[in-house]
Every structure is written in C-alpha cells, then in structure tokens.
Scaffold this active site. Structure first.
Site, PDB file in Angstrom:
ATOM      1  N   ARG A   1     -12.426  -9.233  -4.209  1.00  0.00           N
ATOM      2  CA  ARG A   1     -12.079  -8.915  -2.933  1.00  0.00           C
ATOM      3  C   ARG A   1     -11.576  -7.453  -2.539  1.00  0.00           C
ATOM      4  O   ARG A   1     -11.127  -6.861  -3.491  1.00  0.00           O
ATOM      5  CB  ARG A   1     -10.717  -9.749  -2.423  1.00  0.00           C
ATOM      6  CG  ARG A   1     -10.104  -9.557  -1.012  1.00  0.00           C
ATOM      7  CD  ARG A   1      -9.151  -8.639  -0.999  1.00  0.00           C
ATOM      8  NE  ARG A   1      -8.437  -8.480   0.263  1.00  0.00           N
ATOM      9  CZ  ARG A   1      -7.484  -7.685   0.400  1.00  0.00           C
ATOM     10  NH1 ARG A   1      -7.077  -7.044  -0.454  1.00  0.00           N
ATOM     11  NH2 ARG A   1      -6.912  -7.785   1.714  1.00  0.00           N
TER      12      ARG A   1
ATOM     13  N   THR B   1       0.926  -1.237   0.107  1.00  0.00           N
ATOM     14  CA  THR B   1      -0.025   0.057  -0.170  1.00  0.00           C
ATOM     15  C   THR B   1       0.884   0.972  -0.032  1.00  0.00           C
ATOM     16  O   THR B   1       1.811   1.037   0.262  1.00  0.00           O
ATOM     17  CB  THR B   1      -0.911   0.043   1.465  1.00  0.00           C
ATOM     18  OG1 THR B   1      -1.275  -1.304   1.571  1.00  0.00           O
ATOM     19  CG2 THR B   1      -2.117   0.961   0.963  1.00  0.00           C
TER      20      THR B   1
ATOM     21  N   GLY C   1      -1.056  -3.101   5.330  1.00  0.00           N
ATOM     22  CA  GLY C   1      -0.902  -4.689   6.036  1.00  0.00           C
ATOM     23  C   GLY C   1      -2.040  -5.611   5.384  1.00  0.00           C
ATOM     24  O   GLY C   1      -2.611  -5.167   4.448  1.00  0.00           O
ATOM     25  N   HIS C   2      -2.121  -6.690   6.191  1.00  0.00           N
ATOM     26  CA  HIS C   2      -3.105  -7.755   5.791  1.00  0.00           C
ATOM     27  C   HIS C   2      -4.556  -6.977   5.952  1.00  0.00           C
ATOM     28  O   HIS C   2      -4.974  -7.256   7.236  1.00  0.00           O
ATOM     29  CB  HIS C   2      -2.821  -9.035   6.568  1.00  0.00           C
ATOM     30  CG  HIS C   2      -3.579 -10.164   5.992  1.00  0.00           C
ATOM     31  ND1 HIS C   2      -3.115 -11.382   6.358  1.00  0.00           N
ATOM     32  CD2 HIS C   2      -4.621 -10.182   5.271  1.00  0.00           C
ATOM     33  CE1 HIS C   2      -3.937 -12.384   5.528  1.00  0.00           C
ATOM     34  NE2 HIS C   2      -4.907 -11.598   4.954  1.00  0.00           N
TER      35      HIS C   2
ATOM     36  N   GLY D   1      -9.962  -4.738   0.248  1.00  0.00           N
ATOM     37  CA  GLY D   1      -9.290  -4.840   1.692  1.00  0.00           C
ATOM     38  C   GLY D   1      -9.657  -3.491   2.480  1.00  0.00           C
ATOM     39  O   GLY D   1     -10.535  -3.007   2.272  1.00  0.00           O
TER      40      GLY D   1
END
Length: 337
Positions: free
Chosen positions: A231, A203, A254-255, A233
């Site tokens: 998807r 990112t 991050g995740h 995020g």
C-alpha cells in the site's frame, strides 16, 4: 559652471539610486513544518512528551530557517527540517516509521520545487535512512518523478547512498502499536477509537519560500500501521501529499486514500491561483468542507508567494510550527491553541 552643476546633479541622482537599492526591503521568506495530525489531546499527553515534541519541532524549524536566513534555497531548507524529523523516533517518518502487517518498515517521500515544477518521489523503501534526500535525488538526477521499492533502492546505490539495515528503524513503541492493531477485533477490541483512527496516518512535512521567491514543499512518512499489499498513501503522490508552484506550496498529513482522491495539495494551490483567494481560505475549503464531506481526516500546512502562512486540520491536533522574516513564529499542537 552649468556643466559642473549638471555633473553634480547626475552624481547626486546616481548616489540616490544606489542608496535606494541598498535600502530596498528584502523579499519576505519563511518556513512552515508539520509532524503529523490526529487525535492529539492535551489530556492524553504527558508534560515530558509534549516538551519533547515541541523541542524537536523547534529544532527542525530552526534548521530549515537558518538555510533561508543565510540566503539558501527553499529546497535545502525543507530538506534540513525534514531530516531532523526523520532522524527522530517521535514522528512517523524515517527512524520513527510504523510497521506494516508483515512487521517491516516501508517509507515514502516526495519533494517539489516551484522554479521549474520539478518533483521527485520514492515509495516503499526499507533501507533508506532519510527518504526525503533520495526523493530529491530522483528530482535532480533522473528523468523520472517516482520510483518504488527495490528499484528506488538500486537507484540510491548508484547515487552513492548508504543503505541501512532494517534494524535501524526498529522502535519498541511502533512495534507495540502493530501488535495492538493485529490483536484488535470488534469482539475483543485492543484499540480505543482514537488509537484506531491514529493508526491510519502520520507524516512529516515542510514548505519554504526563499529570498529569491522560490517555493519548495516536501513530505515524508512511514505510512499506515498494519498496511498490506505494498500500500502507498498520498505522501509520495505529487498533487495529493505534496505540491508547489509559484503561487503556493502545501504538504499534507492524514488518511492518504482520501487525500489522493481529493488531490488535496494541488486543489489548494489551484484555488489560490484561479480563484485569487488567500491560502488559508483555500485550505479551509478543502480540509473542512470537501474532505469532511468525503469522510477524510487530516491536515495541511503551507505558504504563498508573500510568505503568508497556512495551517488547517479537521482533527483534534496537528504538530506544526512556522517562522517568517515578517516576525511570525509559533509551535502548536492542539486545536484552538
């Protein structure tokens, strides 16, 4: 004589008042940016690659800080920084976006402004060169906060945005990453543990405080390598990937699935506001305690109303840097740097 003395005294007082106003210290301002977190180890980085990352971070920082220095607002500052990173193939945003399972690029971005808590976000677009600019257009020129896919691109056309061919986003590096992920199986691994982990996030982001005391936060991404089913995020989710109020501004990397469930960026600013503690301490509580307990990897950058800079990550590295009117300046990549 008495009248003359009174006139002279009043004149002196007025002169002193104007002098005090003229020398009144400027409100602090500053900017902090990031280009993603992950398993970023110096031993795996060539000197040429490290130089390229540091130079691009420095360019992005300089572009945004110049806006603030010249009296511009924080919204324009974060956009200036992020556009530089979106235009670079080094970062997972804009030109450097990763590929989905189907071999296309789907881009997300969001932006928020403390003055009126306005926010804009777009998700899953494939023809927008600079997603952060469209996210800001959603903030200023629509009644909505988030738009996605074809609808967001229709809005973009109505607002005068030029849609780019999907070929613009192709980079061999990202294509090779997708092919490795597609071939990867437990029986025949193509990816190292670090590569597998890094494929889950990437990112860019920026947070700025301007001379008027207004904070803006913004985030842009290409998402997760090999993502499927449309998807989305945390990056376009206000309160997860981006948040700004009068106390605090934060951008995350991050995740995303963990950052959404943990409401990371809002949680940090809420701790600053309600616990009345520093932004660094607030971020560390969320990133190193709350997120780790959940199993999430990543990091955040941000600042508060006093231009106090924050950077916190639980990975091996995070591309980030900052510059403030208080004289603080740095570009950092590795843990412990």
């Amino acid at each position: 004589m008495t009248k003359l003395l009174k006139t002279l005294t009043l004149t002196a007082l007025l002169a002193a008042s104007f002098s005090a106003l003229a020398t009144k210290p400027e409100r602090p301002y500053g900017l902090v940016i990031h280009g993603g977190a992950g398993t970023i180890l110096k031993k795996n980085m060539t000197p040429e690659a490290e130089k390229a990352y540091r130079e691009k971070l420095d360019e992005a920082l300089a572009a945004g800080y110049k806006v603030l220095e010249q009296g511009g607002n924080s919204i324009d500052a974060v956009k200036a920084s992020i556009v530089i990173m979106e235009d670079s193939p080094l970062f997972n945003a804009g030109k450097g976006a990763v590929f989905t399972h189907e071999g296309v690029n789907e881009l997300d971005a969001s932006i928020m402004y403390s003055e009126d808590l306005s926010a804009g976000a777009i998700a899953g677009v494939s023809h927008i060169k600079n997603p952060i600019l469209l996210a800001d257009k959603v903030r200023t020129d629509s009644v909505h906060v988030m738009m996605s896919r074809e609808g967001a691109e229709e809005f973009a056309k109505e607002q005068g945005f030029e849609l780019v061919d999907t070929k613009y986003f192709f980079t061999q590096r990202r294509w090779d990453q997708l092919e490795k992920v597609l071939k990867h199986t437990p029986e025949k691994p193509e990816l190292s543990e670090d590569e597998a982990k890094n494929s889950k996030f990437g990112t860019v982001g920026a947070v700025a405080l301007d001379k008027d005391g207004n904070i803006a936060a913004a985030t842009s991404t290409g998402g997760m390598t090999n993502k499927r089913y449309g998807r989305i995020g945390d990056s376009p989710v206000i309160g997860a990937g981006t948040y700004a109020d009068k106390n605090c501004g934060v951008s995350a990397t991050g995740h995303g699935e963990y950052f959404i469930r943990a409401a990371v960026t809002y949680d940090i600013c809420a701790r600053v506001k309600y616990k009345r503690q520093g932004i660094q301490e607030s971020a560390d509580e969320v990133i190193h305690d709350k997120l780790v307990e959940m199993g999430g990897d990543g990091g955040v950058i941000g600042l508060d109303a006093g231009a106090n800079i924050m950077a916190s990550f639980n990975t091996e590295g995070m591309y980030h840097g900052w510059k403030t009117s208080n004289g603080q300046q740095a570009i950092k990549i590795y843990k412990g740097e």
